[in-house]
Design a protein around this motif. Structure first.
Motif, PDB file in Angstrom:
ATOM      1  N   LEU A   4       0.826  -1.204   0.000  1.00  0.00           N
ATOM      2  CA  LEU A   4       0.000   0.000   0.000  1.00  0.00           C
ATOM      3  C   LEU A   4       0.867   1.265   0.000  1.00  0.00           C
ATOM      4  N   GLU A   5       1.937   1.248   0.778  1.00  0.00           N
ATOM      5  CA  GLU A   5       2.848   2.398   0.793  1.00  0.00           C
ATOM      6  C   GLU A   5       3.507   2.589  -0.573  1.00  0.00           C
ATOM      7  N   LEU A   6       3.927   1.493  -1.186  1.00  0.00           N
ATOM      8  CA  LEU A   6       4.549   1.570  -2.501  1.00  0.00           C
ATOM      9  C   LEU A   6       3.559   2.080  -3.544  1.00  0.00           C
ATOM     10  N   LEU A   7       2.326   1.599  -3.499  1.00  0.00           N
ATOM     11  CA  LEU A   7       1.313   2.066  -4.432  1.00  0.00           C
ATOM     12  C   LEU A   7       1.015   3.547  -4.214  1.00  0.00           C
ATOM     13  N   SER A   8       0.961   3.966  -2.970  1.00  0.00           N
ATOM     14  CA  SER A   8       0.708   5.383  -2.663  1.00  0.00           C
ATOM     15  C   SER A   8       1.831   6.265  -3.196  1.00  0.00           C
ATOM     16  N   ILE A   9       3.067   5.835  -3.016  1.00  0.00           N
ATOM     17  CA  ILE A   9       4.210   6.582  -3.547  1.00  0.00           C
ATOM     18  C   ILE A   9       4.145   6.631  -5.069  1.00  0.00           C
ATOM     19  N   ILE A  11       1.512   6.427  -7.049  1.00  0.00           N
ATOM     20  CA  ILE A  11       0.439   7.324  -7.484  1.00  0.00           C
ATOM     21  C   ILE A  11       0.848   8.777  -7.271  1.00  0.00           C
ATOM     22  N   ALA A  12       1.431   9.065  -6.116  1.00  0.00           N
ATOM     23  CA  ALA A  12       1.862  10.444  -5.837  1.00  0.00           C
ATOM     24  C   ALA A  12       2.877  10.920  -6.871  1.00  0.00           C
ATOM     25  N   LEU A  13       3.823  10.070  -7.227  1.00  0.00           N
ATOM     26  CA  LEU A  13       4.821  10.448  -8.227  1.00  0.00           C
ATOM     27  C   LEU A  13       4.191  10.609  -9.613  1.00  0.00           C
ATOM     28  N   ALA A  14       3.188   9.805  -9.910  1.00  0.00           N
ATOM     29  CA  ALA A  14       2.565   9.830 -11.234  1.00  0.00           C
ATOM     30  C   ALA A  14       1.634  11.021 -11.426  1.00  0.00           C
ATOM     31  N   LEU A  15       1.230  11.683 -10.353  1.00  0.00           N
ATOM     32  CA  LEU A  15       0.259  12.770 -10.483  1.00  0.00           C
ATOM     33  C   LEU A  15       0.787  13.949 -11.294  1.00  0.00           C
ATOM     34  N   ASP A  16       2.050  14.309 -11.134  1.00  0.00           N
ATOM     35  CA  ASP A  16       2.610  15.397 -11.948  1.00  0.00           C
ATOM     36  C   ASP A  16       2.574  15.025 -13.429  1.00  0.00           C
ATOM     37  N   ALA A  17       3.030  13.829 -13.754  1.00  0.00           N
ATOM     38  CA  ALA A  17       3.017  13.381 -15.151  1.00  0.00           C
ATOM     39  C   ALA A  17       1.589  13.293 -15.678  1.00  0.00           C
ATOM     40  N   SER A  18       0.680  12.859 -14.837  1.00  0.00           N
ATOM     41  CA  SER A  18      -0.711  12.774 -15.228  1.00  0.00           C
ATOM     42  C   SER A  18      -1.297  14.149 -15.509  1.00  0.00           C
ATOM     43  N   GLY A  19      -0.983  15.125 -14.669  1.00  0.00           N
ATOM     44  CA  GLY A  19      -1.453  16.489 -14.885  1.00  0.00           C
ATOM     45  C   GLY A  19      -0.893  17.100 -16.159  1.00  0.00           C
ATOM     46  N   VAL A  20       0.385  16.854 -16.418  1.00  0.00           N
ATOM     47  CA  VAL A  20       0.993  17.355 -17.643  1.00  0.00           C
ATOM     48  C   VAL A  20       0.385  16.645 -18.854  1.00  0.00           C
ATOM     49  N   SER A  21       0.141  15.353 -18.742  1.00  0.00           N
ATOM     50  CA  SER A  21      -0.515  14.604 -19.829  1.00  0.00           C
ATOM     51  C   SER A  21      -1.887  15.190 -20.124  1.00  0.00           C
ATOM     52  N   PHE A  22      -2.613  15.494 -19.070  1.00  0.00           N
ATOM     53  CA  PHE A  22      -3.943  16.076 -19.211  1.00  0.00           C
ATOM     54  C   PHE A  22      -3.863  17.409 -19.944  1.00  0.00           C
ATOM     55  N   PHE A 130      14.708  -2.432  -8.626  1.00  0.00           N
ATOM     56  CA  PHE A 130      14.220  -2.559 -10.002  1.00  0.00           C
ATOM     57  C   PHE A 130      12.710  -2.789 -10.023  1.00  0.00           C
ATOM     58  N   ILE A 131      12.224  -3.660  -9.160  1.00  0.00           N
ATOM     59  CA  ILE A 131      10.783  -3.959  -9.112  1.00  0.00           C
ATOM     60  C   ILE A 131       9.991  -2.726  -8.696  1.00  0.00           C
ATOM     61  N   TYR A 132      10.424  -2.057  -7.655  1.00  0.00           N
ATOM     62  CA  TYR A 132       9.709  -0.866  -7.163  1.00  0.00           C
ATOM     63  C   TYR A 132       9.729   0.248  -8.200  1.00  0.00           C
ATOM     64  N   LEU A 138       5.125   1.936 -14.318  1.00  0.00           N
ATOM     65  CA  LEU A 138       3.856   1.370 -14.786  1.00  0.00           C
ATOM     66  C   LEU A 138       2.665   2.219 -14.345  1.00  0.00           C
ATOM     67  N   VAL A 139       2.646   2.605 -13.094  1.00  0.00           N
ATOM     68  CA  VAL A 139       1.549   3.445 -12.583  1.00  0.00           C
ATOM     69  C   VAL A 139       1.542   4.789 -13.311  1.00  0.00           C
ATOM     70  N   THR A 140       2.716   5.345 -13.563  1.00  0.00           N
ATOM     71  CA  THR A 140       2.803   6.599 -14.304  1.00  0.00           C
ATOM     72  C   THR A 140       2.230   6.444 -15.708  1.00  0.00           C
ATOM     73  N   ALA A 141       2.582   5.356 -16.381  1.00  0.00           N
ATOM     74  CA  ALA A 141       2.064   5.114 -17.736  1.00  0.00           C
ATOM     75  C   ALA A 141       0.543   4.999 -17.734  1.00  0.00           C
ATOM     76  N   ILE A 142       0.003   4.276 -16.775  1.00  0.00           N
ATOM     77  CA  ILE A 142      -1.452   4.077 -16.712  1.00  0.00           C
ATOM     78  C   ILE A 142      -2.174   5.399 -16.447  1.00  0.00           C
ATOM     79  N   LEU A 143      -1.720   6.148 -15.439  1.00  0.00           N
ATOM     80  CA  LEU A 143      -2.388   7.414 -15.118  1.00  0.00           C
ATOM     81  C   LEU A 143      -2.219   8.448 -16.233  1.00  0.00           C
ATOM     82  N   SER A 144      -1.058   8.460 -16.884  1.00  0.00           N
ATOM     83  CA  SER A 144      -0.850   9.393 -17.999  1.00  0.00           C
ATOM     84  C   SER A 144      -1.762   9.042 -19.173  1.00  0.00           C
TER      85      SER A 144
END
Length: 182
Positions: A4-9, A11-22, A130-132, A138-144
């Motif tokens: 859950l902590e890894l997923l939260s991190i 998502i948090a990191l992907a939000l900037d890329a997601s906003g720029v994608s938007f 590498f896994i993390y 992957l999360v960044t790609a999906i949200l973007s």
């Protein structure tokens, strides 16, 4: 670190890329191929920077902490200002489809991943690092991808389409300011 902590991190990191994608998705010249290149760039640099940060973490964490946030934020603010200024001139100043823009934006939204690597992933083994880092990419790609699709749908509305440069420039300025302030 829990899943859950890894997923939260991630998502948090992907939000900037997601906003720029938007915001980039509103550009009339962006097609699916361009969007895929941006998605790849955002995901790749999120992966790469979190991996590098984790790999070099403990040493670099002592010397650099807030400087990368300022750099990424300034880049986004400048790009946002240029997009808004493009409204007032017939000359297209910014072409978001150029390869260097794809790379610069990929790097600028991923600098915070470097910090996460420095501060959170520095004690992981190479395998877990590498896994993390891959999960972050992957999360960044999906949200973007989701963000590009939403903006693609929204720009079909006439009011939004006519104000797309103003909307996207404003979003970039807000994201850049957030990176600098927080």
């Amino acid at each position: 670190m829990t899943n859950l902590e890894l997923l939260s991190i991630s998502i948090a990191l992907a939000l900037d890329a997601s906003g720029v994608s938007f915001s980039i998705g509103f550009d009339k010249k962006i097609n699916r191929t361009n969007a895929k290149w941006y998605i790849f760039s955002f995901a790749f640099f999120q992966f790469l920077f979190s991996f590098i940060g984790g790999f070099c973490g403990s040493v670099i964490n002592k010397f650099f902490f807030r400087i990368p946030n300022y750099t990424g934020g300034i880049i986004l603010i400048i790009l946002g200002i240029f997009m808004i200024l493009g409204l007032f001139s017939k000359n297209e100043n910014i072409n978001v489809m150029k390869w260097y823009m794809i790379i610069v934006l990929g790097i600028s939204v991923s600098i915070d991943a470097l910090l996460v690597g420095f501060s959170v992933f520095y004690s992981l083994s190479i395998t877990y690092l590498f896994i993390y880092s891959s999960l972050i990419g992957l999360v960044t790609a999906i949200l973007s991808a989701i963000s590009f699709n939403i903006s693609r749908y929204m720009k079909s509305f006439p009011l939004i389409q006519s104000k797309s440069d103003l909307i996207s420039g404003s979003i970039l300025i807000i994201i850049g300011a957030k990176m600098i302030i927080f």
